[in-house]
Design a protein around this motif. Sequence first.
Motif, PDB file in Angstrom:
ATOM      1  N   LEU A   3      18.080  -4.468   6.825  1.00  0.00           N
ATOM      2  CA  LEU A   3      18.746  -5.333   5.856  1.00  0.00           C
ATOM      3  C   LEU A   3      17.910  -6.569   5.561  1.00  0.00           C
ATOM      4  O   LEU A   3      17.816  -7.014   4.413  1.00  0.00           O
ATOM      5  CB  LEU A   3      20.125  -5.726   6.382  1.00  0.00           C
ATOM      6  CG  LEU A   3      21.016  -6.536   5.415  1.00  0.00           C
ATOM      7  CD1 LEU A   3      21.230  -5.766   4.123  1.00  0.00           C
ATOM      8  CD2 LEU A   3      22.343  -6.872   6.078  1.00  0.00           C
ATOM      9  N   ALA A   4      17.258  -7.091   6.611  1.00  0.00           N
ATOM     10  CA  ALA A   4      16.360  -8.239   6.409  1.00  0.00           C
ATOM     11  C   ALA A   4      15.200  -7.856   5.493  1.00  0.00           C
ATOM     12  O   ALA A   4      14.745  -8.669   4.664  1.00  0.00           O
ATOM     13  CB  ALA A   4      15.836  -8.737   7.754  1.00  0.00           C
ATOM     14  N   LEU A  32       7.640  -2.120  -0.840  1.00  0.00           N
ATOM     15  CA  LEU A  32       6.896  -1.857   0.394  1.00  0.00           C
ATOM     16  C   LEU A  32       7.339  -2.795   1.513  1.00  0.00           C
ATOM     17  O   LEU A  32       7.370  -2.401   2.687  1.00  0.00           O
ATOM     18  CB  LEU A  32       5.397  -2.000   0.143  1.00  0.00           C
ATOM     19  CG  LEU A  32       4.769  -0.927  -0.759  1.00  0.00           C
ATOM     20  CD1 LEU A  32       3.306  -1.233  -1.027  1.00  0.00           C
ATOM     21  CD2 LEU A  32       4.926   0.457  -0.143  1.00  0.00           C
ATOM     22  N   VAL A  33       7.675  -4.026   1.175  1.00  0.00           N
ATOM     23  CA  VAL A  33       8.200  -4.964   2.180  1.00  0.00           C
ATOM     24  C   VAL A  33       9.494  -4.419   2.776  1.00  0.00           C
ATOM     25  O   VAL A  33       9.695  -4.413   3.994  1.00  0.00           O
ATOM     26  CB  VAL A  33       8.430  -6.356   1.564  1.00  0.00           C
ATOM     27  CG1 VAL A  33       9.236  -7.243   2.520  1.00  0.00           C
ATOM     28  CG2 VAL A  33       7.107  -7.019   1.230  1.00  0.00           C
ATOM     29  N   ALA A  34      10.389  -3.936   1.886  1.00  0.00           N
ATOM     30  CA  ALA A  34      11.653  -3.364   2.363  1.00  0.00           C
ATOM     31  C   ALA A  34      11.412  -2.140   3.247  1.00  0.00           C
ATOM     32  O   ALA A  34      12.056  -1.970   4.292  1.00  0.00           O
ATOM     33  CB  ALA A  34      12.529  -2.996   1.162  1.00  0.00           C
ATOM     34  N   ALA A  35      10.470  -1.293   2.846  1.00  0.00           N
ATOM     35  CA  ALA A  35      10.166  -0.090   3.633  1.00  0.00           C
ATOM     36  C   ALA A  35       9.530  -0.437   4.971  1.00  0.00           C
ATOM     37  O   ALA A  35       9.814   0.198   5.999  1.00  0.00           O
ATOM     38  CB  ALA A  35       9.254   0.831   2.831  1.00  0.00           C
ATOM     39  N   PRO A 358      17.797   3.197   4.932  1.00  0.00           N
ATOM     40  CA  PRO A 358      19.030   3.422   5.703  1.00  0.00           C
ATOM     41  C   PRO A 358      19.968   2.223   5.686  1.00  0.00           C
ATOM     42  O   PRO A 358      21.195   2.395   5.662  1.00  0.00           O
ATOM     43  CB  PRO A 358      18.500   3.695   7.123  1.00  0.00           C
ATOM     44  CG  PRO A 358      17.114   4.221   6.918  1.00  0.00           C
ATOM     45  CD  PRO A 358      16.585   3.500   5.726  1.00  0.00           C
ATOM     46  N   ALA A 359      19.405   1.010   5.682  1.00  0.00           N
ATOM     47  CA  ALA A 359      20.244  -0.191   5.720  1.00  0.00           C
ATOM     48  C   ALA A 359      21.020  -0.410   4.424  1.00  0.00           C
ATOM     49  O   ALA A 359      21.960  -1.211   4.386  1.00  0.00           O
ATOM     50  CB  ALA A 359      19.383  -1.423   6.018  1.00  0.00           C
ATOM     51  N   PHE A 360      20.635   0.294   3.354  1.00  0.00           N
ATOM     52  CA  PHE A 360      21.335   0.093   2.088  1.00  0.00           C
ATOM     53  C   PHE A 360      22.784   0.542   2.179  1.00  0.00           C
ATOM     54  O   PHE A 360      23.620   0.111   1.376  1.00  0.00           O
ATOM     55  CB  PHE A 360      20.620   0.849   0.960  1.00  0.00           C
ATOM     56  CG  PHE A 360      21.249   0.631  -0.384  1.00  0.00           C
ATOM     57  CD1 PHE A 360      21.086  -0.561  -1.062  1.00  0.00           C
ATOM     58  CD2 PHE A 360      22.028   1.620  -0.985  1.00  0.00           C
ATOM     59  CE1 PHE A 360      21.666  -0.775  -2.306  1.00  0.00           C
ATOM     60  CE2 PHE A 360      22.611   1.426  -2.225  1.00  0.00           C
ATOM     61  CZ  PHE A 360      22.432   0.226  -2.889  1.00  0.00           C
TER      62      PHE A 360
END
Length: 484
Positions: A3-4, A32-35, A358-360
Amino acid sequence: MGLAGILGGLGVLVAFAYRGWSVLLLAPLAALVAALFSREPLLAHWTETFMGSAAAFLARFFPLFLLGALFGKLMEDSGSVTAIARFMTQRLGPERAMLAVVLAGALVTYGGVSLFVAFFVLAPMAQELFRAANIPRRLMPAAIVLGTSTFTMSALPGTPSIQNAIPMPFFGTTPFAAPGLGVLASLIMLAFGLWWLDRETKAAKLSGENFGGGAPTPADRLATDETLRERAVTAREFDPAEIAHGQETDTPPPIALAALPLMMVIAVNLAMSLFVLGALDTRYLAESRFGGVSLADVGGVWAVITALACAIATVLALHHRRLHALRATMDAGANAAVLPAMSVASLVGFGAAVAAMPAFAVVRDAVLGIGGGPLVSLAVATNVLAALTGSASGGLTIALDALGATYMARAAEIGLDPGLLHRVAVIGSGTLDSLPHNGAVVTLLSVCGATHGESYRDIVMVGIVGAMLALAVVIALGSMVGSF
């Protein structure tokens, strides 16, 4: 951590986009940051998730960007937009200057003319009218926003705006979805906006405020402002750098010939949506070579494409002698579609990558858990995403890519008309997208020679508060009596 990563990627996108960095670079970087924070495979999410979704958006909607931008440029260089705006201002005169600017903007944008084309034509004419009527110049941007960026973008049935087209493949709707509610929402936006502008005009006269100084910024000067350009292309479907290309005629056409292509857009769009497409045998769409789709998946987009193509042919037939640099004009129109389409597609790719994390699931459950039913949660989702991205079309597509199927399933469970989902989603995307960092807002203020401090409060009232009121009424009526 996941989530962060989503929040961090979104922060990177918003912060640097506001500073004028290209979304073409920022969107994949943010994805890419989220991944990375989610410990997901980076290259797979970039080349498959991100690019797959961006490519799907372009495949579905680029014809609308292309034909819309081309039509707007042809209308500009043929003098048709100027003729229409001049006709409205001459007929209504300085004593009804505010109404003249609003109606002129509404007519050209509902007829399919790109927003930035309208900006550059309306601003000088609004200045003449406001100076003659001694109305404060600071109200010019709000008057132009009310006519070009509110009800004709999101509410008026049949509008050929890209925002009105985006929900059609998701919900199987047409540009005329929920027509009664759309007309009602349009009237609320228009009435509230005119009331506010009239109130401000009267207050200015009582306080002795006059027109003031300043002047619209020439198009060629704005075309060289790269920071402004990067902001603008994510907000609307026309690259303002192409405004200065081509050659506008010195002899605008008579009003009847100028308005005919706009009428063509409306008439053909209506005919295709309600009569022609339904009478065709389109069973071939189920074949694998055409994607195995149905008419409901593509019919709305086909209607708008056909309408714009017919309007372009009408402009060329009526005004070819006024188009002194036809190739340059058509090249500029085509080029004007590319960067906005790619920018919005990149935002869509970012949204798809985030939705694959997954955090979505936490974000999705929070949105779907908002009280008030699917209409309220859909309105909140489109509002928030349009606000964060500074793009009504980008925020709307991200929301529907991630949650559109879920909303359709919920609507089927409770017997909710998909047309109502369509109208709520579009109006919702056209509210908080007009925050200070929005590219269209920044461009319009620059075009009018105004600042946020002078004019943004009035833009908020006519572009956000009025749209919010209309959205609330549509949700309330739709929840009580359904779509009409």
